[in-house]
Design a protein around this motif. Sequence first.
Motif, PDB file in Angstrom:
ATOM      1  N   THR A  58       0.813  -1.236   0.000  1.00  0.00           N
ATOM      2  CA  THR A  58       0.000   0.000   0.000  1.00  0.00           C
ATOM      3  C   THR A  58       0.838   1.273   0.000  1.00  0.00           C
ATOM      4  OG1 THR A  58      -0.344   0.468   2.381  1.00  0.00           O
ATOM      5  CG2 THR A  58      -1.719  -1.258   1.379  1.00  0.00           C
ATOM      6  N   GLN A  59       2.156   1.203   0.220  1.00  0.00           N
ATOM      7  CA  GLN A  59       2.909   2.427   0.465  1.00  0.00           C
ATOM      8  C   GLN A  59       3.304   3.140  -0.825  1.00  0.00           C
ATOM      9  OE1 GLN A  59       2.862   3.443   3.416  1.00  0.00           O
ATOM     10  NE2 GLN A  59       2.364   1.518   4.471  1.00  0.00           N
ATOM     11  N   ASP A  60       3.107   4.465  -0.822  1.00  0.00           N
ATOM     12  CA  ASP A  60       3.541   5.355  -1.888  1.00  0.00           C
ATOM     13  C   ASP A  60       4.325   6.472  -1.214  1.00  0.00           C
ATOM     14  OD1 ASP A  60       3.766   7.395  -3.808  1.00  0.00           O
ATOM     15  OD2 ASP A  60       1.827   6.954  -4.724  1.00  0.00           O
ATOM     16  N   VAL A  61       5.627   6.521  -1.448  1.00  0.00           N
ATOM     17  CA  VAL A  61       6.501   7.458  -0.737  1.00  0.00           C
ATOM     18  C   VAL A  61       7.002   8.580  -1.639  1.00  0.00           C
ATOM     19  CG1 VAL A  61       7.233   5.741   0.969  1.00  0.00           C
ATOM     20  CG2 VAL A  61       8.523   5.992  -1.171  1.00  0.00           C
ATOM     21  N   ARG A  62       6.359   8.787  -2.788  1.00  0.00           N
ATOM     22  CA  ARG A  62       6.867   9.787  -3.728  1.00  0.00           C
ATOM     23  C   ARG A  62       6.930  11.176  -3.117  1.00  0.00           C
ATOM     24  NH1 ARG A  62       3.026   8.976  -8.765  1.00  0.00           N
ATOM     25  NH2 ARG A  62       1.584   8.501  -7.048  1.00  0.00           N
ATOM     26  N   ARG A  63       5.914  11.554  -2.349  1.00  0.00           N
ATOM     27  CA  ARG A  63       5.919  12.900  -1.759  1.00  0.00           C
ATOM     28  C   ARG A  63       6.939  13.003  -0.630  1.00  0.00           C
ATOM     29  NH1 ARG A  63      -0.304  14.896  -1.289  1.00  0.00           N
ATOM     30  NH2 ARG A  63      -0.489  13.151   0.166  1.00  0.00           N
ATOM     31  N   TRP A  64       7.271  11.874  -0.034  1.00  0.00           N
ATOM     32  CA  TRP A  64       8.194  11.902   1.101  1.00  0.00           C
ATOM     33  C   TRP A  64       9.648  12.014   0.646  1.00  0.00           C
ATOM     34  CZ3 TRP A  64       4.093  13.136   2.793  1.00  0.00           C
ATOM     35  CH2 TRP A  64       3.191  12.442   3.580  1.00  0.00           C
ATOM     36  N   ILE A  65      10.054  11.226  -0.392  1.00  0.00           N
ATOM     37  CA  ILE A  65      11.466  11.239  -0.781  1.00  0.00           C
ATOM     38  C   ILE A  65      11.701  11.765  -2.193  1.00  0.00           C
ATOM     39  CG2 ILE A  65      11.988   9.357   0.803  1.00  0.00           C
ATOM     40  CD1 ILE A  65      12.185   7.481  -1.532  1.00  0.00           C
ATOM     41  N   GLY A  66      10.641  12.141  -2.895  1.00  0.00           N
ATOM     42  CA  GLY A  66      10.781  12.822  -4.165  1.00  0.00           C
ATOM     43  C   GLY A  66      10.922  11.895  -5.355  1.00  0.00           C
ATOM     44  N   ILE A  67      10.571  12.424  -6.536  1.00  0.00           N
ATOM     45  CA  ILE A  67      10.741  11.700  -7.794  1.00  0.00           C
ATOM     46  C   ILE A  67      11.527  12.571  -8.765  1.00  0.00           C
ATOM     47  CG2 ILE A  67       8.739  10.183  -7.593  1.00  0.00           C
ATOM     48  CD1 ILE A  67       7.125  12.126  -9.255  1.00  0.00           C
ATOM     49  N   THR A  68      12.243  11.905  -9.665  1.00  0.00           N
ATOM     50  CA  THR A  68      13.183  12.609 -10.536  1.00  0.00           C
ATOM     51  C   THR A  68      12.559  13.087 -11.832  1.00  0.00           C
ATOM     52  OG1 THR A  68      13.860  10.508 -11.525  1.00  0.00           O
ATOM     53  CG2 THR A  68      15.129  11.307  -9.618  1.00  0.00           C
ATOM     54  N   ARG A  69      11.367  12.582 -12.166  1.00  0.00           N
ATOM     55  CA  ARG A  69      10.689  12.968 -13.402  1.00  0.00           C
ATOM     56  C   ARG A  69       9.217  13.226 -13.107  1.00  0.00           C
ATOM     57  NH1 ARG A  69      12.371   8.318 -17.668  1.00  0.00           N
ATOM     58  NH2 ARG A  69      11.676   7.033 -15.923  1.00  0.00           N
ATOM     59  N   PRO A  70       8.553  14.048 -13.926  1.00  0.00           N
ATOM     60  CA  PRO A  70       7.115  14.255 -13.728  1.00  0.00           C
ATOM     61  C   PRO A  70       6.357  12.936 -13.864  1.00  0.00           C
ATOM     62  CG  PRO A  70       8.025  15.879 -15.253  1.00  0.00           C
ATOM     63  CD  PRO A  70       9.098  14.850 -15.031  1.00  0.00           C
ATOM     64  N   GLN A  71       5.291  12.814 -13.082  1.00  0.00           N
ATOM     65  CA  GLN A  71       4.368  11.688 -13.208  1.00  0.00           C
ATOM     66  C   GLN A  71       2.954  12.255 -13.271  1.00  0.00           C
ATOM     67  OE1 GLN A  71       4.893   8.507 -10.409  1.00  0.00           O
ATOM     68  NE2 GLN A  71       6.996   8.091 -11.043  1.00  0.00           N
ATOM     69  N   ALA A  72       2.173  11.757 -14.201  1.00  0.00           N
ATOM     70  CA  ALA A  72       0.898  12.380 -14.542  1.00  0.00           C
ATOM     71  C   ALA A  72      -0.043  12.494 -13.356  1.00  0.00           C
ATOM     72  CB  ALA A  72       0.238  11.592 -15.679  1.00  0.00           C
ATOM     73  N   LEU A 111       9.614  15.939   0.701  1.00  0.00           N
ATOM     74  CA  LEU A 111       9.230  16.582   1.954  1.00  0.00           C
ATOM     75  C   LEU A 111      10.308  16.360   3.013  1.00  0.00           C
ATOM     76  CD1 LEU A 111       7.121  18.017   3.785  1.00  0.00           C
ATOM     77  CD2 LEU A 111       6.209  15.751   4.303  1.00  0.00           C
ATOM     78  N   PHE A 112      10.950  15.164   2.949  1.00  0.00           N
ATOM     79  CA  PHE A 112      12.005  14.832   3.899  1.00  0.00           C
ATOM     80  C   PHE A 112      13.347  14.840   3.148  1.00  0.00           C
ATOM     81  CE2 PHE A 112       8.160  12.618   5.381  1.00  0.00           C
ATOM     82  CZ  PHE A 112       8.018  13.235   6.615  1.00  0.00           C
ATOM     83  N   PRO A 113      13.986  15.980   3.051  1.00  0.00           N
ATOM     84  CA  PRO A 113      15.148  16.109   2.164  1.00  0.00           C
ATOM     85  C   PRO A 113      16.361  15.307   2.599  1.00  0.00           C
ATOM     86  CG  PRO A 113      14.872  18.088   3.487  1.00  0.00           C
ATOM     87  CD  PRO A 113      13.651  17.258   3.713  1.00  0.00           C
ATOM     88  N   ASN A 114      16.432  14.928   3.878  1.00  0.00           N
ATOM     89  CA  ASN A 114      17.613  14.219   4.377  1.00  0.00           C
ATOM     90  C   ASN A 114      17.323  12.781   4.778  1.00  0.00           C
ATOM     91  OD1 ASN A 114      19.296  16.614   4.209  1.00  0.00           O
ATOM     92  ND2 ASN A 114      18.167  17.373   5.987  1.00  0.00           N
ATOM     93  N   ALA A 115      16.131  12.308   4.482  1.00  0.00           N
ATOM     94  CA  ALA A 115      15.723  10.987   4.955  1.00  0.00           C
ATOM     95  C   ALA A 115      16.026   9.902   3.935  1.00  0.00           C
ATOM     96  CB  ALA A 115      14.234  10.983   5.287  1.00  0.00           C
ATOM     97  N   LYS A 116      16.353   8.712   4.448  1.00  0.00           N
ATOM     98  CA  LYS A 116      16.528   7.512   3.644  1.00  0.00           C
ATOM     99  C   LYS A 116      15.360   6.571   3.927  1.00  0.00           C
ATOM    100  CE  LYS A 116      20.933   8.356   2.355  1.00  0.00           C
ATOM    101  NZ  LYS A 116      21.378   8.546   0.959  1.00  0.00           N
ATOM    102  N   LEU A 117      14.777   6.041   2.862  1.00  0.00           N
ATOM    103  CA  LEU A 117      13.816   4.949   3.001  1.00  0.00           C
ATOM    104  C   LEU A 117      14.603   3.658   3.153  1.00  0.00           C
ATOM    105  CD1 LEU A 117      10.926   3.664   2.757  1.00  0.00           C
ATOM    106  CD2 LEU A 117      11.386   3.505   0.295  1.00  0.00           C
ATOM    107  N   ILE A 118      14.458   2.971   4.287  1.00  0.00           N
ATOM    108  CA  ILE A 118      15.164   1.714   4.526  1.00  0.00           C
ATOM    109  C   ILE A 118      14.217   0.559   4.223  1.00  0.00           C
ATOM    110  CG2 ILE A 118      16.384   0.288   6.198  1.00  0.00           C
ATOM    111  CD1 ILE A 118      17.051   2.775   7.779  1.00  0.00           C
ATOM    112  N   ALA A 119      14.601  -0.295   3.284  1.00  0.00           N
ATOM    113  CA  ALA A 119      13.794  -1.464   2.928  1.00  0.00           C
ATOM    114  C   ALA A 119      14.708  -2.641   2.672  1.00  0.00           C
ATOM    115  CB  ALA A 119      12.936  -1.177   1.692  1.00  0.00           C
ATOM    116  N   GLN A 120      14.187  -3.830   2.909  1.00  0.00           N
ATOM    117  CA  GLN A 120      14.970  -5.029   2.622  1.00  0.00           C
ATOM    118  C   GLN A 120      15.135  -5.177   1.113  1.00  0.00           C
ATOM    119  OE1 GLN A 120      16.394  -7.262   4.807  1.00  0.00           O
ATOM    120  NE2 GLN A 120      15.755  -6.007   6.564  1.00  0.00           N
ATOM    121  N   ARG A 121      16.343  -5.502   0.699  1.00  0.00           N
ATOM    122  CA  ARG A 121      16.646  -5.647  -0.718  1.00  0.00           C
ATOM    123  C   ARG A 121      15.708  -6.668  -1.383  1.00  0.00           C
ATOM    124  NH1 ARG A 121      21.039  -4.162  -3.410  1.00  0.00           N
ATOM    125  NH2 ARG A 121      22.058  -3.689  -1.440  1.00  0.00           N
TER     126      ARG A 121
END
Length: 375
Positions: free
Chosen positions: A170-184, A195-205
């Motif tokens: 369910t997670q969508d983190v685009r607003r939290w860590i940003g995207i590099t290209r426009p998305q419609a 929104l969180f300019p210094n944050a890392k999303l930590i996830a299992q590989r």
Amino acid sequence: MTAPDFAVASLQATSPGTPIDVFADRSTVPGGPGARLRWIRERARAFRAEFAATGTPDLVSTHPLTTLPYPTRFGLWRAPRTPAPFLVITNRMLIIRWHEPGGRRRTLLFEPSDIALGRNTPYFAALAAKAPGFLRRFVAVEYGTVPGHLAAAGIDPAEVDYLVFDHLHTQDVRRWIGITRPQADLSPDLPVEPLFPNAKLIAQRTELEAMADLHPLQKPWYQPDAYRDLRTDHVLAIDGDVLLGPGVALLSTPGHVLGNQTLVLNTGTGIWASSENAIAAECLVPRQSRIPGLSGWSRRWDQEVILNANTLESTADQYASLVLEKSIVDPSQSDARFPQFFPSSELTANLTSPGARPTFTHRAITHGHPKGLRS
């Protein structure tokens, strides 16, 4: 659905904190699932002692986000006796803060769900389209947003170091860590600044790799397009168990999804674990439950835990992971029959779900002084 464009192998591989070795060899234990289960139980005591010795964080605070309906047959698997097809769960965010040995303060948000964008998850979008409006208003209650809770706590988003979910359903983190290209659907003309300019999303590989080529059983629960243009320097892929700070760790707990992970905390009341492997503390001790069916199921089949199982990626592994969580935590100080397992989605009493009223709920983890949010 389009697979994410980023190459998982290129994501930052240097783990934050310190690798934890106690459970590192679980995948190589000889024998079948039963042997691995016994091995995990034996190792839990060593982990408890080592982890408790790391200390405690400065602060843990709990912030409710939303309640929503969830299929009973998933949340309580095959055990309950209730006519209600849906039960109700509550999602909450944890704020955890600690200081590193050199004095640097760290801030971690656990389960900082973007509720508005999470509604686009295929399963829940389909469910909402079929549900009557009055039922949605009665069950799906929003208590606050991630930015709102941080503002109320006096935390600047730039202070946040880590964003962690037990898994990325369910997670969508685009607003939290940003995207590099426009998305419609989010920003048709420009990239999105985080929104969180210094944050890392930590996830299992393993979970990030799976999202690049989803199995049909996984597709209702993920939003892979939301990960297509993420800023890769904001995504930290880890492998296994990591101690992030004093009394703060992530353990790999595969099963609910293959890349599932559990937040483990050492607090003034002892050790806690938080994940969505189960939706109620009583699911780890079902013979203490008053929910019709749970105790009987546990006795009939000699099963000591009740899984939260929707995709069924690896049921035996999830059972072992939940036993791991059960084995490392302390009993609740408010009712010692129940463990300090804090479901990231906790079963909540609601008139629409008769027969699924929890016997016991934690509602929050509280540790440290509230001034620790700002100090």
